[in-house]
Design a protein around this motif. Structure first.
Motif, PDB file in Angstrom:
ATOM      1  N   GLY A   1      31.483  37.214  34.917  1.00 34.53           N
ATOM      2  CA  GLY A   1      32.708  37.953  35.183  1.00 34.53           C
ATOM      3  C   GLY A   1      33.626  38.096  33.985  1.00 34.53           C
ATOM      4  O   GLY A   1      34.786  38.480  34.134  1.00 34.53           O
TER       5      GLY A   1
ATOM      6  N   TYR B   1      37.641  30.973  28.533  1.00 30.82           N
ATOM      7  CA  TYR B   1      36.933  31.448  29.719  1.00 30.82           C
ATOM      8  C   TYR B   1      35.877  30.483  30.269  1.00 30.82           C
ATOM      9  O   TYR B   1      35.785  30.311  31.493  1.00 30.82           O
TER      10      TYR B   1
ATOM     11  N   LYS C   1      36.848  38.372  39.429  1.00 34.50           N
ATOM     12  CA  LYS C   1      36.477  37.226  38.588  1.00 34.50           C
ATOM     13  C   LYS C   1      36.031  36.041  39.441  1.00 34.50           C
ATOM     14  O   LYS C   1      34.980  35.441  39.192  1.00 34.50           O
TER      15      LYS C   1
END
Length: 306
Positions: A55, A18, A120
């Motif tokens: 996010g 991520y 996101k």
């Protein structure tokens, strides 16, 4: 079993990749960044470590469902194709069968991922959307700096759910599926490449006399499959990110084709490959983890049920 194993593998992959995904999105949507390290340094300087995880909560909550659907759809579609063409679901599939099943898997996941991708991208890029106003404040005479800072607007979106609700309220349900056309092109072709390359590499890396590769073979095949998939996906990923980030101010793009033409005209053809090196660097460890977890969970379940 395929659905459960895919869900667990997907969560592990998100945990690994991520932070680099945040950097990738910012590079693709913000022309001010000159490269990966510039974006990383700027993000850390302005927002510290938390900036790389903006996010994250929504993908973690939804990735298990999405990854489960991706792997489960692929396996079940492949089984049906083999049963239709060869009379048995356990027959060895041809490369065409694997490609079609992977393509179907990519198309199905679009309907689940589009709203979460919108949230996101908006959360990952909202700090940059506020920078012009921030620079404007700093350019004004600093007669009373402390109150000005206090009156500076905060982030538009307080979190993933607030972002989804705001987009739905301001832009309608169509706003939640903004960029879905680019997402269809991205995921259809990339997942066909993803599963095909993984199957071919596993076949090449399987030792003689065995039906499956060892752990090292799965790691290498999974990592390489991820890199190849993202190499195919990056041009449409750039367009997808720009379409989904559009709407946090004055809208620039009227649709997929307009976004492609405008981006290439303003920044040259290289814009379609923004974030390619970062995507490939991120894809290798992420998909190593995804596939080795997927295979391990699948074997564990098969052992428990046999």
């Amino acid at each position: 079993m395929e659905f459960a194993a895919g869900a667990i593998g997907g969560v592990c992959g998100v945990a690994v990749g991520y932070p680099l995904d945040t950097v990738k999105v910012r590079i693709q949507t913000e022309p001010r960044y000159t490269g990966i390290w510039h974006c990383i340094r700027d993000t850390y300087r302005r927002e510290r470590v938390w900036g790389f995880y903006r996010g994250l909560s929504l993908p973690v909550c939804t990735v298990s469902l999405v990854s489960s659907v991706s792997f489960g759809t692929y396996r079940h579609c492949l089984a049906h194709v083999c049963r239709f063409r060869y009379g048995s679901a356990d027959a060895k599939p041809a490369k065409t069968d694997i490609t079609l099943s992977g393509f179907a898997s990519g198309l199905v996941r679009v309907f689940l991922t589009s709203p979460t991708e919108v949230a996101k991208v908006r959360l990952q890029t909202q700090t940059q959307q506020r920078r012009p106003s921030a620079s404007g404040l700093s350019a004004a005479p600093p007669t009373c700096p402390a109150p000005a800072v206090g009156r500076a607007p905060g982030p538009k979106y307080r979190g993933p759910l607030h972002c989804l609700a705001s987009v739905a309220r301001e832009e309608g349900l169509r706003g939640l599926y903004k960029g879905s056309s680019a997402l269809l092109f991205r995921d259809g072709h990339s997942f066909a490449t993803y599963f095909l390359s993984y199957a071919v590499l596993c076949e090449q890396l399987t030792p003689a006399g065995r039906s499956r590769p060892d752990v090292l073979g799965v790691l290498v095949a999974g990592g390489c499959a991820g890199v190849l998939a993202w190499a195919v996906a990056t041009p449409m990923d750039v367009i997808k990110s720009r379409l989904q980030a559009d709407g946090q101010g004055q809208r620039r793009y009227r649709g997929l084709l307009h976004c492609v033409v405008t981006s290439v005209r303003e920044e040259g053809p290289r814009v379609l490959f923004k974030g390619l090196s970062l995507n490939c660097c991120r894809a290798f460890p992420v998909n190593m983890v995804v596939f080795v977890t997927y295979e391990a969970v699948l074997r564990l379940m098969q052992g428990l049920l046999s």
